[in-house]
Design an enzyme around this catalytic site. Structure first.
Site, PDB file in Angstrom:
ATOM      1  N   GLU A   1     -56.924  24.395  27.806  1.00 50.70           N
ATOM      2  CA  GLU A   1     -55.910  23.560  27.148  1.00 50.70           C
ATOM      3  C   GLU A   1     -54.961  23.025  28.212  1.00 50.70           C
ATOM      4  OE1 GLU A   1     -54.438  24.036  23.143  1.00 50.70           O
ATOM      5  OE2 GLU A   1     -55.444  25.983  23.038  1.00 50.70           O
TER       6      GLU A   1
ATOM      7  N   GLU B   1     -48.943  34.780  24.154  1.00 52.23           N
ATOM      8  CA  GLU B   1     -49.065  33.909  22.976  1.00 52.23           C
ATOM      9  C   GLU B   1     -48.944  34.734  21.690  1.00 52.23           C
ATOM     10  OE1 GLU B   1     -52.887  32.020  22.836  1.00 52.23           O
ATOM     11  OE2 GLU B   1     -52.144  30.385  21.567  1.00 52.23           O
TER      12      GLU B   1
HETATM   13  C1  BGC Z   1     -51.661  25.921  21.624  1.00 52.52           C
HETATM   14  C2  BGC Z   1     -50.285  26.127  21.067  1.00 52.52           C
HETATM   15  C3  BGC Z   1     -49.995  24.934  20.236  1.00 52.52           C
HETATM   16  C4  BGC Z   1     -50.932  25.038  19.085  1.00 52.52           C
HETATM   17  C5  BGC Z   1     -50.724  24.150  17.947  1.00 52.52           C
HETATM   18  C6  BGC Z   1     -52.602  25.964  20.480  1.00 52.52           C
HETATM   19  O1  BGC Z   1     -53.916  25.885  20.819  1.00 52.52           O
HETATM   20  O2  BGC Z   1     -51.970  26.806  22.631  1.00 52.52           O
HETATM   21  O3  BGC Z   1     -49.355  26.675  21.847  1.00 52.52           O
HETATM   22  O4  BGC Z   1     -48.687  24.707  19.894  1.00 52.52           O
HETATM   23  O5  BGC Z   1     -52.267  25.037  19.498  1.00 52.52           O
HETATM   24  O6  BGC Z   1     -50.502  24.926  16.914  1.00 52.52           O
END
Ligand code: BGC
Length: 888
Positions: free
Chosen positions: A470, A741
Site C-alpha cells: 500500500e 494498525e
Molecule cells: C489502510 C488504512 C486505510 C484503510 C481504509 C487500509 O488498507 O491501510 O490505513 O485508512 O485501508 O479504510
C-alpha cells in the site's frame, strides 16, 4: 542593555530554499531576549538581488521600519521576482521599548524556473530502438560538457518521469533521495533545484539514473503498474553564470547518450536487484568512453505542470546499527535492527565475482522466532546484489525503501560481522519540533513509537504504512494524525505540498479520493472521515502555524468537499448514502468485519457538521462574510438534524457505541444536559469494558480528549495507561517500537492478527500523542491568535504520573511546559514562553496566598501581566520568559 536577538530566518518555512516558485514568498524569524514580556514593536526587511552585501543598487525590497508585531509569514512586497535569481534577505527588529537588534545573519532563497518558456531542455529517454526504455532495469543517461573558467554561480534544475538520481563529475548531486518526489503527476510534477557551483570544472560530465518509482512502478495491492505513464524520462537544465556577467546553459537534449546500468530491477515495494559486474566505472566522469552507449529520443510531455518544491526533501536522517545477529529456529540468519525503521540497509561484502547476496526485510518474527513476511502481502522487500569480486564492495539500494526491523541474510560469507551493516533511516527531512517525557517509561516508549511511526510514514506523502503493498496517501489516516504530527515535527511544508495534490485530485463534484495522489481509480472516493482531510488538514495547519495562506489556497477545495456532501441523498442535512469505511477497525465490529459498530450515517453526518463548521470559520478568517454566514447557518441546521435523527427527546444517542458518543461530544453536536448525559454514557461504556476502548480509526483519536474535557479526566488517564489488551501500552508491552494498525497485531499468545491487514507501522492510533502534549502538559493554542501567537498552558498534574515535560519549537520559538510532584504534595511547574507571544497559564492551587512566581508574589513577578483566581484555579496572563511556580 538590550539583549534582543533575531535569528532563525525562514523563507516559506524553509532554510535557504532553492527553486522557489511561490510568487510572494513569506519570511519568518524568531526573537529572543533575556528580558520578560518582549514583544516586537517593529521590523525591517531588506532583500537584495544576487548580492549578499546589500549594496543599495541591488536592493529589490526594503520594507522600511514597519510598526508591527508580525514576525511570521511576512509577505515579500518588492519588485517582481525573477526566475533563477538568488535573493538575499536580512531582518532587523525593535521591541516595544525601542531596543533594536543588529541586522540578522543573512539568509537567502533562490527562485526556480517560473514558466514553461523558462525551460529550454527537452524530455529525453533512451532511444527505444536500441534500448528498451520499458524494461524493468534502471537506465543511465550521460553528457559531457566544457565550461569557461571564472564561474560565479551554477544552478541545476531537474525532474523526471520516474525517479532520478544525478551525478556530476563522479559525485552525487545534492543529498536528497527519491526525487522528484510523489505528487499528483498528471497535474503537478516537482522540479528540484541544486546549487552545483562547487562541483563544476572546465571539463565536466553529468549522469542520471532513472528508475520506475511511483510514476511507472507497481503501486497498490491490485498489482498495477504504470499508473501515471509507461515511459521514464529526464528533464534537466543547468544554468551557469560567469564572473564577467556572461551565461551558459546545458540542457537535456538529443545529444545525450544512454545505456543500461547495473540496477536490473528497482521497485518501491519489492526492493532492488543489482549486478555490480554491469557497472560502467567512471560513467559520470569526463573522458569516459561512451562509444557503445545508445542515443536518446525526445519524449513529449507537458511542462506547464512543473512546480517548485514546497516541502522539505527526503533524506537519510539517521543510521542504526544491528543490535543482534540471530539464528532462528528454522536456521535463518537474521539481523535485528532493534527498531522498526523505514529506509534501507547499507552493507559491505567481500566475495568472488558473480556471488549473490540477498537481504529480505520484515517487521516481526513469528511466535517461534522465525522470520515472518506474511503481513507484507505482495511486497517483496528484497535486495539482491551480485558481486563484481576482488574488492570490498559496499552497496545500498537507491530507489527502493523497506519497512523493517529484521533483515534475513542469504549468501553472505560467514561469520556475519554486524559491523558491516547499517540501516539508513529515510523520510522527509522535517524540522524536529516537539518533545514529551513523563515518569511512566511505557508512555515514553509509546511517544518514541509515535515519532518512529511519523518518521516511517512521512516519506513525501503521509502514508498509511511503509511496508506492505500500500504505502499510499490515505486521507483518513493523515487527518486523524495531523495534530499529533504537528507537535513532533514542523509539518506545514509537508502538508502544504500534499494538500495541493489533494486539491489537484479532487473530483469536479468535490468528492475526495481515498488516497492522494489517487492511484485507486475513479470510483474510490469520498468516505466520511477520509474525505474530511480536505478540510481538517488545512484548518489544522492554519491553527498550528497561523498560516492564513493555506486557507486561501485550499478554500475552494474545502468548500467543495462540503458541497459534495450536501449534494448526496435527498436530505441536504444528513449524510446517509454512499460507501464509508465507518469506524475502521473498531473493536465493536461484527465477526470478520473491519468496520466498527458505530452507525455509518451517524459518523458521516457528524463529520459533515464538523467540516461545515470549519469551512464557516475559514470564511470568517478570510473575510468572506456572506459565506461565513451561509456555512454557519448550514452548520446549525445540520446539528439540529443530527439531533432529530440520532438523539431521543430524553437525550440518548442512537448509536450505542463509544465512538458515536465521542463524535457527538467532540464536534459539539450536543449541549447542556444532553451533553452531560452523553458524557456519562460514554464513561459507563468505557467502564463496562473494565476501562478499555472499543473505538477504531474514527473514535480513538478523540476518546481521551472527550473524557478529559467532560469531567472524566481520571478515566481518560486510566484508559490511556491501561497495559492489557486493548490499549496503547499493551502494544508497548508486546515489544512494539512503532504504532500498530491493530490493537492485537500480536496477541497475548504471540500469534498474529490475520496476514491480510496487519501493519506494525501505522501511525493512526498514534493520534493519542496530541493528548499527551495538550492535556497532560497542557500546551494549547488560542484559535483567535493561531500559530501559538497566544499560548494557553494548562497542565494536568492529576494524570497518574509524578512528572511530565513537553516542549514545542513553534514558529516563535520554544514553548515549554513541565510539572513535577514532590512527596509533600506540592507541584512545581516550569514554563517557557517565547518572545513575541503571550500566554495564559492555568493551574490549580488550594488555599491562599497565590503561589509565588519565580520566587516573587505573582502580581509583582516579572512578566506577569495579570492574575486571576477563582475556585482554586489560578490564571496568569504572562509575556515571554521562564516561569517557575510551586503550588499546593
Ligand atoms: C489502510 C488504512 C486505510 C484503510 C481504509 C487500509 O488498507 O491501510 O490505513 O485508512 O485501508 O479504510
Amino acid at each position: 542593555m538590550s539583549t534582543l536577538h533575531v535569528a532563525g530566518l525562514r523563507c516559506e518555512y524553509l532554510q535557504n530554499p532553492l527553486g522557489v516558485t511561490v510568487k510572494a514568498p513569506r519570511f519568518s524569524w524568531k526573537l529572543s531576549s533575556d528580558l520578560f514580556h518582549v514583544l516586537q514593536g517593529a521590523y525591517r526587511i531588506q532583500v537584495s538581488k544576487e548580492d549578499a552585501g546589500f549594496a543599495p543598487s541591488s536592493l529589490v525590497w526594503d520594507s522600511g521600519v514597519v510598526a508591527s508585531d508580525q514576525s511570521v509569514h511576512v509577505e515579500y512586497a518588492g519588485e517582481p521576482l525573477e526566475a533563477m535569481t538568488r535573493y538575499y534577505y536580512r531582518v532587523q527588529v525593535w521591541d516595544r521599548s525601542h531596543h533594536s537588534t543588529d541586522w540578522s545573519e543573512v539568509a537567502h532563497w533562490e527562485m526556480g524556473l517560473l514558466t514553461p518558456e523558462d525551460w529550454q531542455a527537452e524530455w529525453i529517454t533512451p532511444d527505444p530502438a536500441v534500448l528498451d526504455p520499458k524494461s524493468e532495469a534502471a537506465f543511465l543517461l550521460r553528457k559531457e560538457f566544457a565550461l569557461q573558467p571564472g564561474i560565479r554561480r551554477a544552478a541545476l534544475f531537474a525532474t523526471s518521469l520516474g525517479l532520478y538520481e544525478l551525478q556530476l563529475n563522479g559525485a552525487k548531486v545534492g543529498d536528497s533521495l527519491f526525487t522528484p518526489g510523489w505528487t499528483s503527476y498528471r497535474h503537478r510534477l516537482q522540479v528540484q533545484a541544486y546549487d552545483v557551483t562547487d562541483q563544476l570544472k572546465e571539463t565536466n560530465a553529468i549522469g542520471a539514473t532513472l528508475a520506475n518509482g511511483w510514476y511507472k512502478g507497481n503501486l497498490g495491492w491490485q498489482g498495477k503498474s504504470e499508473l501515471f505513464g509507461d515511459t521514464r524520462a529526464l528533464l534537466l537544465q543547468l544554468q551557469v553564470w560567469y564572473e564577467d556577467g556572461s551565461q551558459e546553459m546545458l540542457v537535456s537534449d538529443a545529444s545525450w547518450r544512454a545505456a543500461a546500468g547495473p540496477i536490473l530491477m528497482s521497485e518501491l515495494y519489492h526492493g532492488e536487484s543489482y549486478d555490480a559486474r554491469l557497472e560502467h566505472p567512471g560513467w559520470s566522469l569526463p573522458g569516459f568512453d561512451e562509444t557503445r552507449w545508445a542515443s536518446v529520443a525526445s519524449v513529449s510531455h507537458p511542462k506547464d505542470l512543473l512546480v517548485g518544491e514546497q516541502s522539505e526533501r527526503i533524506r537519510v536522517t539517521g543510521q542504526l546499527k544491528p543490535v543482534a545477529v540471530l539464528r532462528t529456529p528454522s536456521g535463518e540468519t537474521v539481523l535485528d535492527m532493534g527498531q522498526n525503521m523505514v529506509g534501507r540497509m547499507r552493507f559491505t561484502v567481500e566475495a568472488p565475482a558473480g556471488a549473490k547476496v540477498t537481504l529480505q526485510h520484515a517487521e516481526v518474527l513469528d511466535k517461534e522466532g522465525n522470520f515472518y513476511t506474511g503481513n507484507l502481502r505482495s511486497a517483496k522487500q528484497t535486495v539482491t546484489y551480485v558481486c563484481k569480486g576482488g574488492v570490498e564492495e559496499t552497496y545500498e539500494p537507491t530507489f527502493s525503501f523497506q519497512g523493517f526491523r529484521y533483515v534475513k541474510l542469504e549468501g553472505f560469507p560467514e561469520p556475519i560481522d554486524p559491523e558491516r551493516f547499517v540501516g539508513s533511516v529515510i523520510h522527509t527531512d522535517m524540522e524536529p519540533a516537539g518533545f514529551f517525557e513523563c515518569s511512566n517509561e511505557l508512555i515514553n516508549k509509546l511517544q518514541s513509537n509515535i515519532v518512529w511511526g511519523q518518521r516511517g510514514n512521512f516519506l513525501d506523502v503521509p502514508t498509511d504504512c511503509p511496508q506492505r503493498d500500500e504505502r499510499l496517501g490515505w486521507t483518513g489516516d493523515a487527518q486523524v494524525f495531523i495534530r499529533t504530527a504537528a507537535f513532533n515535527y514542523g509539518v506545514a511544508p509537508f502538508f502544504t505540498k500534499w494538500l495541493k495534490d489533494l486539491m489537484a485530485d479532487q473530483r469536479p463534484d468535490g468528492g475526495v479520493p481515498f488516497v492522494i495522489p489517487n492511484v485507486l481509480g475513479e470510483t474510490s472516493h469520498s468516505s466520511a472521515a477520509w474525505g474530511d482531510a480536505a478540510v481538517i488538514c488545512p484548518w489544522t495547519i492554519y491553527l498550528c502555524y497561523g498560516d492564513r495562506r493555506i486557507l486561501e489556497e485550499q478554500y475552494d477545495s474545502m468548500k467543495s468537499w462540503v458541497e459534495y456532501i450536501r449534494s448526496q441523498g435527498d436530505n441536504e442535512l444528513l449524510w446517509n448514502t454512499g460507501f464509508h469505511f465507518g469506524d475502521w477497525l473498531g473493536l465493536d465490529a461484527k465477526e470478520n468485519s473491519y468496520i466498527g459498530a458505530t452507525p455509518k450515517d451517524l459518523i458521516a453526518t457528524a463529520f459533515y457538521a464538523y467540516s461545515t463548521s470549519l469551512v464557516a470559520k475559514t470564511a470568517v478568517v478570510l473575510g468572506h462574510e456572506q459565506e461565513a454566514e451561509q456555512y454557519g447557518k448550514l452548520h446549525e441546521r445540520i446539528v439540529e438534524e443530527f439531533a432529530r435523527e440520532f438523539i431521543t427527546p430524553n437525550g440518548r444517542l442512537a448509536g450505542h457505541t463509544q465512538t458515536s458518543h465521542v463524535l457527538a461530544l467532540m464536534f459539539d453536536l450536543v449541549q447542556g444536559e444532553t451533553k452531560a448525559r452523553l458524557a456519562a454514557t460514554l464513561a459507563s461504556y468505557v467502564e463496562e469494558q473494565k476501562v478499555h476502548l472499543t473505538t477504531g480509526f474514527v473514535g480513538t483519536p478523540y476518546l481521551c480528549h472527550v473524557l478529559s474535557s467532560n469531567g472524566y479526566h481520571e478515566l481518560a488517564v486510566k484508559l490511556m495507561q491501561q497495559e492489557d489488551y486493548p490499549s496503547w501500552l499493551y502494544t508497548v508491552r508486546q515489544g512494539a517500537t512503532t504504532i500498530w494498525e491493530h490493537w492485537d497485531g500480536i496477541k497475548e499468545d504471540g500469534s498474529f492478527w490475520s496476514d491480510n491487514m496487519n501493519s506494525y507501522n501505522h501511525y493512526a492510533y498514534g493520534a493519542i500523542g496530541d493528548w499527551l502534549y495538550r492535556v497532560v502538559c497542557g500546551i494549547e493554542l488560542d484559535e483567535r491568535l493561531p500559530g501559538y501567537k497566544r499560548i494557553v498552558l494548562q497542565p494536568n498534574p492529576n494524570s497518574g504520573l509524578t512528572y511530565a515535560r513537553a516542549a514545542l519549537d513553534s514558529l516563535y520559538g520554544v514553548i515549554r511546559s513541565e510539572w513535577s510532584k514532590a512527596g509533600d504534595g506540592s507541584i512545581t511547574y516550569s514554563f517557557e514562553v517565547p518572545a513575541n507571544t503571550t500566554a495564559l497559564i492555568r493551574f490549580s492551587s488550594t488555599g491562599t496566598p497565590t503561589p509565588l512566581v519565580n520566587g516573587r508574589s505573582a502580581s509583582a513577578a516579572d512578566g506577569v501581566l495579570s492574575v486571576n483566581t477563582f475556585n482554586n484555579q489560578v490564571e496568569l496572563e504572562v509575556g515571554s520568559g521562564r516561569y517557575t511556580i510551586i503550588a499546593k
